[in-house]
Design a protein around this motif. Structure first.
Motif, mmCIF file in Angstrom:
data_model
loop_
_atom_site.group_PDB
_atom_site.id
_atom_site.type_symbol
_atom_site.label_atom_id
_atom_site.label_comp_id
_atom_site.label_asym_id
_atom_site.label_seq_id
_atom_site.Cartn_x
_atom_site.Cartn_y
_atom_site.Cartn_z
ATOM 1 N N GLY A 28 5.764 2.945 7.411
ATOM 2 C CA GLY A 28 4.867 1.917 6.870
ATOM 3 C C GLY A 28 3.715 1.572 7.804
ATOM 4 N N ALA A 29 3.632 2.263 8.948
ATOM 5 C CA ALA A 29 2.544 1.992 9.891
ATOM 6 C C ALA A 29 1.229 2.560 9.357
ATOM 7 N N ILE A 55 -4.473 2.508 7.853
ATOM 8 C CA ILE A 55 -3.471 1.633 8.470
ATOM 9 C C ILE A 55 -2.671 0.954 7.354
ATOM 10 N N GLY A 56 -1.357 0.900 7.507
ATOM 11 C CA GLY A 56 -0.482 0.348 6.477
ATOM 12 C C GLY A 56 -0.308 -1.158 6.590
ATOM 13 N N LEU A 57 0.138 -1.729 5.479
ATOM 14 C CA LEU A 57 0.337 -3.177 5.424
ATOM 15 C C LEU A 57 1.377 -3.634 6.442
ATOM 16 N N ARG A 58 2.378 -2.785 6.696
ATOM 17 C CA ARG A 58 3.442 -3.187 7.614
ATOM 18 C C ARG A 58 2.919 -3.312 9.043
ATOM 19 N N LEU A 59 1.970 -2.445 9.407
ATOM 20 C CA LEU A 59 1.381 -2.557 10.739
ATOM 21 C C LEU A 59 0.494 -3.800 10.809
ATOM 22 N N TRP A 60 -0.186 -4.086 9.700
ATOM 23 C CA TRP A 60 -1.000 -5.299 9.656
ATOM 24 C C TRP A 60 -0.120 -6.529 9.889
ATOM 25 N N GLN A 61 1.038 -6.553 9.201
ATOM 26 C CA GLN A 61 1.971 -7.670 9.366
ATOM 27 C C GLN A 61 2.425 -7.801 10.798
ATOM 28 N N LEU A 62 2.735 -6.645 11.420
ATOM 29 C CA LEU A 62 3.175 -6.638 12.807
ATOM 30 C C LEU A 62 2.080 -7.245 13.699
ATOM 31 N N GLY A 63 0.836 -6.872 13.416
ATOM 32 C CA GLY A 63 -0.290 -7.388 14.197
ATOM 33 C C GLY A 63 -0.431 -8.893 14.114
#
Lengths: 259, 259
Positions: A56-57, A68-76
């Motif tokens: 999901g990155a 860039i994936g939504l999951r990496l955005w969330q992590l950020g």
């Protein structure tokens, strides 16, 4: 020319190279783009990109290219700056926007640039050169001058001795003149920039200070030159900046420390 | 009990496990925390954490614990949703906030939850359970019901057949009643939630549609129960939602498609 794969590079560093190949303005990349950017073999890049997609990155688009994936955005969003500073600053930025109806920006120092971590945009104000997550030069943007002025003597020396790009005829590129401006900014906490980065755009910026007196960010309002008197904008910018600083624990009389 | 390191797990998947060990509310982790979360050997976790820190993906605090780094946050801002949807939605959300002075939220579907991708907060409105990057349940939040209603029959079946948590005495947990609500929402485009997730908090939500008629997000206003008549809030929420949809290419008459 692609670099040849260095056997010394670890698998994890290769994965990070693929990830950090994505940049502002280059946020949709094909496998070929990734191979070119990283200098890694095609098969390696494909395997890493797939692994990043499975996690999901990254997200693969219909056309086969990656973003860039939504999951990496969330992590950020878990980065402490976005958790604390942005949360504290947002109501003040909204009120400043409601009062002035001009662009309102919050930026922090990263390396030798300022990174915009929050922005409210006014439709009638000038086009901004950057967006949230984007970078601004230190020597000729409002927020840049403020964080540079409080970034310590080493940073100032490094920036002033390096090449100082002239973005417009108004850009201050004389190290002596810049040094005087920065000393001024350290004294007042504020910086005004008139058309130095974008012709016709003025920026009025102030420092944000935490409970230890440390300068952690800069707040600015960007207006179309001639539309508003920058001197009239400075008091609300200062007041909002102090409001944010108070939320971070600052109190009048706290000794100001460099970033 | 930590899992033993599986030899089958690739180095890159281990790196991603360390990264995704960070979660909302668990955004500051020690090496011991990371070992516990990933089940990887201490030495491996330390090496990967250092590599991530060197790359700017993590930041090491003074107390030795790790947080998500600014560079990873920047990378996250490149996710297409944050680049396009948030940029298009932000002015409408600001105007809605200026008109109502209530929480305004924008959320998308991810897996079986709704993820908040933008939020403006009102100081006098009720405490929100989540923040930007945070997740809301599909069956009992305003934005959740809207994205669930447009998430396709498979998703609806999956969510309604799973356990439906009762957050408050008001939470609708009867699958039949929920199915009727979702059919209503598909017809009108809107959902109203009264105290189903947080006691005393009402949410009024509407769908956001792109140029292909595809539902891509949900917009909501959250108000303190009794402070505002939800029926009075619905028209501005609908109007702002349609405004955002127009920016994404939607026009009246476009056939609505599921997410």
């Amino acid at each position: 020319m692609p670099r040849t794969s260095e056997p010394g590079r670890s698998v994890s560093s290769r994965l990070l190279e693929v990830l950090f190949a994505f940049r502002p303005g280059q946020s949709v990349l094909s496998l070929a783009d990734l191979v070119r950017r990283t200098g890694l073999p095609h098969a390696t890049v494909r395997r890493l990109a797939m692994e990043l997609t499975d996690a999901g990155a990254l997200t693969r688009r219909h056309d086969g290219r990656f973003t860039i994936g939504l999951r990496l955005w969330q992590l950020g969003t878990l980065a402490p700056l976005t958790e604390s500073l942005r949360t504290q600053a947002q109501p003040f930025m909204e009120d400043l926007y409601a009062a002035l109806h001009q662009h309102v920006q919050l930026a922090v120092l990263e390396g030798t640039e300022a990174v915009i971590i929050e922005r409210l945009s006014a439709p009638q104000a000038p086009e901004l050169v950057s967006q949230v997550g984007g970078r601004l030069p230190l020597h000729c943007s409002g927020v840049g001058k403020v964080v540079l002025a409080h970034g310590g003597a080493d940073l100032i020396d490094r920036v002033l001795s390096g090449p100082l790009r002239r973005f417009t005829p108004e850009t201050t590129v004389d190290p002596g003149a810049l040094r005087a401006e920065l000393a001024d900014c350290r004294r007042t906490g504020n910086a005004s920039v008139r058309g130095e980065l974008t012709p016709g755009a003025d920026s009025i910026a102030t420092r944000i200070v935490d409970g230890d007196g440390q300068v952690v960010a800069a707040l600015s309002v960007v207006v179309r030159a001639g539309s508003v008197n920058p001197r009239a904008v400075l008091p609300p910018v200062i007041a909002s900046g102090l409001g944010i600083s108070r939320m971070l624990g600052w109190r009048p009389g706290t000794r100001i420390r460099d970033m």
